[in-house]
Write a protein that holds these residues in place. Structure first.
Motif, short mmCIF file in Angstrom:
data_model
loop_
_atom_site.label_atom_id
_atom_site.label_comp_id
_atom_site.label_asym_id
_atom_site.label_seq_id
_atom_site.Cartn_x
_atom_site.Cartn_y
_atom_site.Cartn_z
N ALA A 83 5.07 -7.77 3.12
CA ALA A 83 4.57 -7.44 1.78
C ALA A 83 3.08 -7.14 1.81
O ALA A 83 2.61 -6.15 1.23
N HIS A 84 2.32 -7.98 2.50
CA HIS A 84 0.87 -7.79 2.56
C HIS A 84 0.50 -6.52 3.33
O HIS A 84 -0.37 -5.75 2.90
N VAL A 85 1.16 -6.30 4.46
CA VAL A 85 0.90 -5.08 5.25
C VAL A 85 1.30 -3.85 4.44
O VAL A 85 0.60 -2.83 4.44
N GLY A 86 2.41 -3.92 3.73
CA GLY A 86 2.86 -2.79 2.91
C GLY A 86 1.87 -2.43 1.83
O GLY A 86 1.60 -1.25 1.58
N ILE A 87 1.29 -3.43 1.17
CA ILE A 87 0.29 -3.17 0.13
C ILE A 87 -0.95 -2.53 0.73
O ILE A 87 -1.51 -1.57 0.18
N ILE A 88 -1.37 -3.03 1.88
CA ILE A 88 -2.55 -2.46 2.56
C ILE A 88 -2.29 -1.01 2.96
O ILE A 88 -3.15 -0.14 2.78
N ILE A 89 -1.11 -0.72 3.50
CA ILE A 89 -0.76 0.66 3.89
C ILE A 89 -0.71 1.57 2.67
O ILE A 89 -1.17 2.71 2.70
N LEU A 90 -0.18 1.07 1.56
CA LEU A 90 -0.12 1.85 0.32
C LEU A 90 -1.53 2.20 -0.17
O LEU A 90 -1.81 3.35 -0.54
N ILE A 91 -2.43 1.23 -0.14
CA ILE A 91 -3.81 1.48 -0.57
C ILE A 91 -4.52 2.45 0.39
O ILE A 91 -5.22 3.36 -0.04
N ALA A 92 -4.31 2.26 1.69
CA ALA A 92 -4.92 3.17 2.67
C ALA A 92 -4.38 4.59 2.50
O ALA A 92 -5.14 5.57 2.58
N GLY A 93 -3.08 4.72 2.24
CA GLY A 93 -2.48 6.04 2.02
C GLY A 93 -3.03 6.72 0.78
O GLY A 93 -3.27 7.93 0.78
#
Length: 160
Positions: free
Chosen positions: A88-98
């Protein structure tokens, strides 16, 4: 333990704290509410430029990424039951980076056509100020160009 290490540990604990997460979530809620009101009152372009693309939004999103990374580091070493937490945390970070990559490198435009029609042109919302000149020979020469955002930086009015 030296004073410098204790100071760094306090900073790390602050950036991985639930209190910071609560402040970030409340801030995101307030910014989103303001953005929704601005968008309803004016339009999406205005809200995007003044609210969603504001330095405050970037600051909050950056703080969210720092908070998520520090929380994951704080829980190291991860156990098998941490898999959902980490994903969940990695997914949120990837979403923000994207979304940041799209903001920097993406092209935002629209193409309209009716059923059965085709179109080769995309309308871009950006405005560019371009000056060409021709000095009697009929050939146009590019003299100057500048991207200009007339919404955020309107032209100045000079008194008559």
């Amino acid at each position: 333990m030296s004073a410098g290490v204790r100071y760094l540990e306090k900073i790390f604990k602050f950036f991985s704290s639930i209190q910071l997460a609560i402040i970030i979530i409340i801030s995101l809620g307030i910014i989103s509410a303001v953005g929704t009101i601005v968008e309803a009152r004016y339009d999406a372009t205005y809200a995007q430029k003044l609210v969603y693309g504001s330095p405050y939004m970037y600051l909050i999103m950056g703080l969210l990424c720092v908070n998520l990374i520090n929380v994951m580091i704080d829980r190291w070493p991860w156990k098998p039951y941490h898999a959902g937490f980490v994903c969940a945390h990695v997914g949120i970070i990837i979403l923000i980076a994207g979304s940041l990559m799209t903001k920097i490198y993406g092209v935002d435009g629209s193409m309209s056509f009716d059923i059965g029609q085709s179109n080769r042109y995309v309308m871009l919302p950006d405005t560019e100020f371009v000056v060409y000149s021709a000095f009697g020979d009929g050939n146009y020469k590019h003299m100057y160009s500048n991207r200009q955002d007339y919404l955020l930086q309107p032209p100045q009015q000079y008194p008559d």
